[in-house]
Design an enzyme around this catalytic site. Sequence first.
Site, mmCIF file in Angstrom:
data_model
loop_
_atom_site.group_PDB
_atom_site.id
_atom_site.type_symbol
_atom_site.label_atom_id
_atom_site.label_comp_id
_atom_site.label_asym_id
_atom_site.label_seq_id
_atom_site.Cartn_x
_atom_site.Cartn_y
_atom_site.Cartn_z
ATOM 1 N N ASN A 148 8.848 2.633 -2.090
ATOM 2 C CA ASN A 148 7.954 3.523 -1.346
ATOM 3 C C ASN A 148 8.170 3.361 0.142
ATOM 4 O O ASN A 148 8.477 2.272 0.629
ATOM 5 C CB ASN A 148 6.486 3.271 -1.730
ATOM 6 C CG ASN A 148 5.803 2.283 -0.803
ATOM 7 O OD1 ASN A 148 5.345 2.626 0.288
ATOM 8 N ND2 ASN A 148 5.774 1.020 -1.226
ATOM 9 N N CYS A 168 4.333 -4.611 7.783
ATOM 10 C CA CYS A 168 4.780 -3.215 7.716
ATOM 11 C C CYS A 168 5.871 -2.983 8.766
ATOM 12 O O CYS A 168 5.857 -3.619 9.816
ATOM 13 C CB CYS A 168 3.611 -2.263 7.920
ATOM 14 S SG CYS A 168 2.974 -2.262 9.581
HETATM 15 C C1 LIG Z 1 2.833 3.135 -2.846
HETATM 16 C C2 LIG Z 1 2.552 1.828 -2.187
HETATM 17 C C3 LIG Z 1 1.851 1.790 -0.982
HETATM 18 C C4 LIG Z 1 1.590 0.575 -0.352
HETATM 19 N N1 LIG Z 1 0.874 0.559 0.811
HETATM 20 C C5 LIG Z 1 0.548 -0.620 1.393
HETATM 21 C C6 LIG Z 1 -0.257 -0.663 2.551
HETATM 22 O O1 LIG Z 1 -0.736 0.338 3.065
HETATM 23 N N2 LIG Z 1 -0.521 -1.887 3.092
HETATM 24 C C7 LIG Z 1 -0.053 -3.051 2.549
HETATM 25 O O2 LIG Z 1 -0.338 -4.134 3.087
HETATM 26 N N3 LIG Z 1 0.709 -3.036 1.433
HETATM 27 C C8 LIG Z 1 1.020 -1.852 0.846
HETATM 28 N N4 LIG Z 1 1.775 -1.846 -0.291
HETATM 29 C C9 LIG Z 1 2.254 -3.138 -0.863
HETATM 30 C C10 LIG Z 1 1.341 -3.642 -1.986
HETATM 31 O O3 LIG Z 1 0.027 -3.843 -1.532
HETATM 32 C C11 LIG Z 1 1.900 -4.953 -2.595
HETATM 33 O O4 LIG Z 1 1.905 -5.957 -1.621
HETATM 34 C C12 LIG Z 1 3.309 -4.788 -3.136
HETATM 35 O O5 LIG Z 1 3.489 -3.526 -3.724
HETATM 36 C C13 LIG Z 1 3.695 -5.880 -4.161
HETATM 37 O O6 LIG Z 1 2.845 -5.868 -5.281
HETATM 38 P P1 LIG Z 1 3.144 -5.026 -6.637
HETATM 39 O O7 LIG Z 1 4.545 -5.347 -7.056
HETATM 40 O O8 LIG Z 1 2.107 -5.473 -7.607
HETATM 41 O O9 LIG Z 1 2.993 -3.567 -6.283
HETATM 42 C C14 LIG Z 1 2.059 -0.637 -0.935
HETATM 43 C C15 LIG Z 1 2.763 -0.595 -2.145
HETATM 44 C C16 LIG Z 1 3.011 0.609 -2.789
HETATM 45 C C17 LIG Z 1 3.752 0.608 -4.082
#
Ligand SMILES: Cc1cc2nc3c(=O)[nH]c(=O)nc-3n(C[C@H](O)[C@H](O)[C@H](O)COP(=O)(O)O)c2cc1C
Length: 310
Positions: A69, A131
């Site tokens: 993403n 980010c």
């Molecule tokens: C579509 C999407 C949007 C995300 N937006 C943010 C965000 O705005 N801020 C943030 O700190 N992490 C964001 N993340 C990261 C997630 O919070 C998380 O740290 C990361 O995806 C790893 O965990 P997971 O594998 O369970 O998704 C985003 C992840 C995805 C997939």
Amino acid sequence: MPNLSVKVGKLKLRNPVMVSSGTFGYAEEFKDFIDLRKLGAIVSKTVTVSPRRGNPSPRTCEAPAGMLNSIGLENPGIDAFIEKKLPVLAKAGPPVIVSISSIDDPDEFVLLARKLDKIKAVAAVELNISCPNIKHTQHTTQNSQLISQDPRATYNLVKKVRKATQKTLITKLTPNVTDICEIALAAEGAGSDALALINTLTGMSIDVDARRPRIAAVTAGLSGPAIRPVALRMVWEAYQKVNIPIIGMGGIIDTASALEFFLAGASAVSIGTANFINPGASVEIIDGIKRYLIRDKLKGVKNLTGGLKI
Ligand SMILES: Cc1cc2nc3c(=O)[nH]c(=O)nc-3n(C[C@H](O)[C@H](O)[C@H](O)COP(=O)(O)O)c2cc1C
């Protein structure tokens, strides 16, 4: 009944399962699928001072065992967030952790934290210093892109925000570093109450027929089960060095994958990409952890943290 409650800074959670920033909308989107009151906490989509439209489309695509993403921190800006989104999040029931960031100005973190400090509905603040594209030349010692790729920049930023808020402060780190421990120690040393590990790993994908990147911004954040072994390793490494609680995330999709993080050293876990595949994942994991604790006759979830036998 085993005790599922955990403390993260001053924040007491009834259970250790939260939902990750950017993967749970503003909670409203999930209210028809799960009982939101069952969650340990909800982390908001990252909010910035000004509204942001985010990056051009396409912004997401599938990846092997995960997704890419590049949303680009789309959000309505802090004032509209406080007015329109926060009341909805607060109504859901669990503590609301507000994720904040800035694209190019570290002082905006301070401004955001100050604003949120006065609001009762805000249980904690999560610093998204992982980010992309934050310019922080005056704070950095290296030629790095993200604040959380540089221990000194991390220390300086957390220290500044620490002075601006009484709320529990969680610092979310990037896995795109050589040594996660030096960044984790910098955040702890500057007064962060907890760490969130990990944000996405930078990746890319190419459509070979079009000879174009599948994501308009070319590179993007990889999440989902594909990153779990990396996330787990980083939680385990950080756990050896810091004394503050770690919120583990990265590819958790079921009870077993959540339990791995506790054993590696996490005090709580967060569910991200799994919410898109199975909106009930977080609640199923809470029930699964309870069953595991009963099966192994453990008093509480705290007895699991760092329980890895080597
Ligand atoms: C579509 C999407 C949007 C995300 N937006 C943010 C965000 O705005 N801020 C943030 O700190 N992490 C964001 N993340 C990261 C997630 O919070 C998380 O740290 C990361 O995806 C790893 O965990 P997971 O594998 O369970 O998704 C985003 C992840 C995805 C997939």
